[in-house]
Design an enzyme around this catalytic site. Sequence first.
Site, mmCIF file in Angstrom:
data_model
loop_
_atom_site.group_PDB
_atom_site.id
_atom_site.type_symbol
_atom_site.label_atom_id
_atom_site.label_comp_id
_atom_site.label_asym_id
_atom_site.label_seq_id
_atom_site.Cartn_x
_atom_site.Cartn_y
_atom_site.Cartn_z
ATOM 1 N N CYS A 28 7.536 -1.449 2.298
ATOM 2 C CA CYS A 28 8.146 -0.745 1.162
ATOM 3 C C CYS A 28 9.130 0.318 1.656
ATOM 4 O O CYS A 28 10.223 0.458 1.115
ATOM 5 C CB CYS A 28 7.059 -0.114 0.287
ATOM 6 S SG CYS A 28 6.140 -1.347 -0.666
ATOM 7 N N GLN A 68 1.105 3.515 2.144
ATOM 8 C CA GLN A 68 1.760 3.695 3.445
ATOM 9 C C GLN A 68 2.409 2.398 3.941
ATOM 10 O O GLN A 68 2.501 2.164 5.149
ATOM 11 C CB GLN A 68 0.753 4.231 4.471
ATOM 12 C CG GLN A 68 0.422 5.698 4.287
ATOM 13 C CD GLN A 68 1.671 6.583 4.405
ATOM 14 O OE1 GLN A 68 2.607 6.275 5.141
ATOM 15 N NE2 GLN A 68 1.688 7.682 3.662
ATOM 16 N N SER A 69 2.881 1.573 3.021
ATOM 17 C CA SER A 69 3.498 0.303 3.409
ATOM 18 C C SER A 69 4.781 0.515 4.213
ATOM 19 O O SER A 69 5.720 1.171 3.745
ATOM 20 C CB SER A 69 3.804 -0.500 2.142
ATOM 21 O OG SER A 69 4.707 -1.549 2.433
ATOM 22 N N ASN A 70 4.824 -0.068 5.403
ATOM 23 C CA ASN A 70 6.061 -0.054 6.201
ATOM 24 C C ASN A 70 7.128 -0.924 5.543
ATOM 25 O O ASN A 70 8.317 -0.632 5.615
ATOM 26 C CB ASN A 70 5.790 -0.590 7.609
ATOM 27 C CG ASN A 70 4.795 0.257 8.359
ATOM 28 O OD1 ASN A 70 4.993 1.463 8.501
ATOM 29 N ND2 ASN A 70 3.720 -0.357 8.845
ATOM 30 N N GLY A 123 0.832 -1.198 0.000
ATOM 31 C CA GLY A 123 0.000 0.000 0.000
ATOM 32 C C GLY A 123 0.868 1.250 0.000
ATOM 33 O O GLY A 123 2.084 1.172 0.218
#
Length: 336
Positions: free
Chosen positions: A83, A79-81, A77
């Site tokens: 990524c 706001q992926s942690n 997503g």
Amino acid sequence: MSLAFPARVSLARLPTPLQPLDRISEKYSKPYGGPRIWVKRDDLTESGMSGNKLRKLEFVAGAALEQGCDTLITCGGIQSNHCRTTALVGARLGLRVQLILRGQHSGAADGNLLLDELAGAIVAFYPPGQYFSQLEQLFDHWRGYHAQLGHKSLSIPTGASDGLGIWGYIAGVQELLEDCRNAGFEPEHIVCATGSGGTQAGLTLGAHIAGVRTHVTGFAVCDSADYFRRKVLEDVGQWRQATGSNVDERALDIRVNEHYIGPGYALAEEPVYRAISEAARLEGLILDPVYTGKAFYGLLQELSKGTYSDCDNLVFVHTGGQFGLFPHREHFSFPP
Ligand SMILES: *Cc1c(COP(=O)(O)O)cnc(C)c1O
């Protein structure tokens, strides 16, 4: 059982602290005859690279370097942690990073996305429909694109949850159990948020291999208990095939609590935001609404129902996610 760990790049500051949450325990556990609550501070694995994904990416980076890759491709997503952690790990190791992100984005980048951009990752955005139906093709497309430019890439699945990433929490639970031994106990329960399943899979398999009585429960933040049971078995199965281990995954005690997902992934209701506020006020602990806050809220609810009244010590694994808090700022405007 002694384990032959694969190549690993040391990136996390380990061991992370194990701390008692005595003010939380006093208010939310003791009145119901519940255990002492501890927190394993995996939000402190690093600064920008903070959180659970770094433990997995130590092994993913090990594989990338071993295979001579110069590019990492992963997805998540906006706001992926995972990524964000991959973007920073790539910067640290001099690897290029391609992110396939789900969702629309306009205006100034916030939270994790801001850090993706700061770290110099190449980001591509896709509407959710396309993302979910064509994820494999999107990976192929970007792998081809980078190959054309002369780069060799490693594709990392969602959350780095697979037979390789699982090593992160096989090692992580060994560390956690040793922390507990040093503090004089063996925990009856370990609790964590579960999103792509790899953290839970590693904790569950690692505890099984260690031969402890400890039960691991994943609090689902998106999919159902059935989904996570299948996903944990899949990751462990991949790991077993890669390692030639004779662990029988049918013997694993896979526990999922699916009662606190709320409206869906990255969507939370006011009680979750209140629990986040309570953890900050009582313990100075920063949780996030997507993962840790949801799981922590679920844990407090279960404690009040007496679910854990049979035991002395429970460890909540703080899997990080603090940068994802800020894009949710408008949800904290409730009366105290
Ligand atoms: C990814 C993530 C989780 C879930 O871990 P999985 O291994 O994907 O199940 C929990 N908390 C935070 C903060 C995360 O970023």
